[in-house]
Design a protein around this motif. Sequence first.
Motif, short mmCIF file in Angstrom:
data_model
loop_
_atom_site.label_atom_id
_atom_site.label_comp_id
_atom_site.label_asym_id
_atom_site.label_seq_id
_atom_site.Cartn_x
_atom_site.Cartn_y
_atom_site.Cartn_z
N UNK A 239 23.29 43.55 42.07
CA UNK A 239 22.69 44.18 40.88
C UNK A 239 23.44 43.84 39.60
N UNK A 240 24.56 43.16 39.72
CA UNK A 240 25.36 42.85 38.54
C UNK A 240 24.85 41.63 37.79
N UNK A 241 23.86 40.95 38.33
CA UNK A 241 23.32 39.79 37.65
C UNK A 241 23.91 38.49 38.16
N UNK A 242 23.77 37.45 37.39
CA UNK A 242 24.16 36.11 37.82
C UNK A 242 25.67 35.94 37.81
N UNK A 243 26.13 34.84 38.42
CA UNK A 243 27.55 34.51 38.39
C UNK A 243 28.03 34.33 36.96
N UNK A 244 27.15 33.76 36.11
CA UNK A 244 27.53 33.54 34.71
C UNK A 244 27.78 34.87 34.01
N UNK A 245 26.90 35.86 34.25
CA UNK A 245 27.08 37.19 33.66
C UNK A 245 28.41 37.80 34.09
N UNK A 246 28.69 37.68 35.39
CA UNK A 246 29.95 38.22 35.91
C UNK A 246 31.15 37.53 35.26
N UNK A 247 31.08 36.21 35.15
CA UNK A 247 32.19 35.46 34.58
C UNK A 247 32.42 35.83 33.11
N UNK A 248 31.33 36.02 32.37
CA UNK A 248 31.46 36.42 30.96
C UNK A 248 32.12 37.79 30.87
N UNK A 249 31.69 38.70 31.75
CA UNK A 249 32.27 40.05 31.77
C UNK A 249 33.77 39.99 32.02
N UNK A 250 34.18 39.22 33.02
CA UNK A 250 35.60 39.12 33.36
C UNK A 250 36.38 38.46 32.22
N UNK A 251 35.78 37.44 31.60
CA UNK A 251 36.45 36.76 30.48
C UNK A 251 36.71 37.72 29.33
N UNK A 252 35.72 38.54 29.02
CA UNK A 252 35.89 39.51 27.94
C UNK A 252 36.96 40.54 28.29
N UNK A 253 36.95 41.00 29.55
CA UNK A 253 37.94 41.98 29.96
C UNK A 253 39.36 41.39 29.95
N UNK A 254 39.48 40.09 30.21
CA UNK A 254 40.80 39.46 30.24
C UNK A 254 41.48 39.49 28.88
N UNK A 255 40.71 39.76 27.81
CA UNK A 255 41.29 39.81 26.47
C UNK A 255 41.85 41.18 26.13
N UNK A 256 41.64 42.15 27.02
CA UNK A 256 42.15 43.50 26.76
C UNK A 256 43.65 43.56 27.02
N UNK A 257 44.38 44.07 26.05
CA UNK A 257 45.82 44.24 26.23
C UNK A 257 46.10 45.50 27.03
N UNK A 258 47.35 45.64 27.42
CA UNK A 258 47.77 46.83 28.15
C UNK A 258 48.86 46.49 29.13
N UNK A 259 49.39 47.49 29.80
CA UNK A 259 50.45 47.24 30.78
C UNK A 259 49.92 46.43 31.96
N UNK A 260 50.83 45.78 32.67
CA UNK A 260 50.44 45.00 33.84
C UNK A 260 49.89 45.91 34.93
N UNK A 261 48.93 45.38 35.68
CA UNK A 261 48.33 46.15 36.77
C UNK A 261 49.30 46.22 37.96
N UNK A 262 49.46 47.41 38.51
CA UNK A 262 50.26 47.60 39.72
C UNK A 262 49.52 48.50 40.68
N UNK A 263 49.74 48.30 41.96
CA UNK A 263 49.25 49.23 42.96
C UNK A 263 50.18 50.44 43.01
N UNK A 264 49.72 51.50 43.62
CA UNK A 264 50.56 52.69 43.71
C UNK A 264 51.74 52.41 44.64
N UNK A 265 52.88 53.07 44.41
CA UNK A 265 54.04 52.87 45.29
C UNK A 265 53.73 53.11 46.76
#
Length: 282
Positions: A239-265
């Motif tokens: 339901x998320x659409x085409x691979x291109x749509x997904x890739x654009x979404x991820x590309x835009x999210x990659x520009x968001x700053x913030x702390x590094x992602x970590x899993x819980x201890x």
Amino acid sequence: SPAIHRGAAPGGQQMLVHFGIRKTGSSSIQETLFRAPDGALGDTRYLSYGIANSSLMVRNLFVAPDSHSRMVHGVLRTRFDIGLRRIASSPRAIFSAETISDLDAAGAEKLMAALSARGAQLSFIGYLRDPVTYLRSAFQEQLKNAYGRGFPFGPGGVPRRNYHQIVDRLDALAGPDRVKVFPFDRALFPQGDVVRHFLDQAGIDPDRLTIRRVNESLSMTAVKALFAYRRLRAPRDTDLGSDTTRDVCVTLLSRLDGPAFNLSPAIDTRIARRNVHILDWS
């Protein structure tokens, strides 16, 4: 056995085989080599089959060869050998595929025999990362590409990894002096870049190439946003659409700053316990 290498002609082609392992910057290394302009690699040729990553070719021929008919397997092997002939005149070559790390002992021996059949002298290079950071990166990859398959950290989850075994297999087949393995630690790489480190090891000037970045990590903010987007907006991945749509979404999210992602201890601890055999091996 070392007999695989005895038939190589003196002064023959030197082939560097990059065996991944996954989540160690392999895609960036492959894209950089694949898209290098003519002459940028000097006297080195990159062995490829129309795309940067030869993993599918290796998988079909050497990891799971019985998944195809004899005719299809023959066609693939012919294509594989044609690629080797095309680069045979180059004094140096590079071959790269993450699925090399999936080879059992027999598959590794067959791949080595195929690559060295025309007299190439083989050496190997790979990067290893610890199980916790490996699965942290794999979690992001799964989020980016296929939420519908489920996450690996549910009740009874945490997969057991065996990606380190290929090192022992290559050591046994080629000899430890022909196999280089480095920890995937940006602090150890020039400018913190595994691509530059690999090119240095391959004897290629990194400054002659455009370094390609592929599958870069997302910030904690971006991971949370992507998780919410997938989980709340579209329970089914289709339901998320085409691979291109997904890739654009991820590309835009990659520009968001913030702390590094970590899993819980708690999850970090579960991963380490489940994969203690890799830590002991290291």
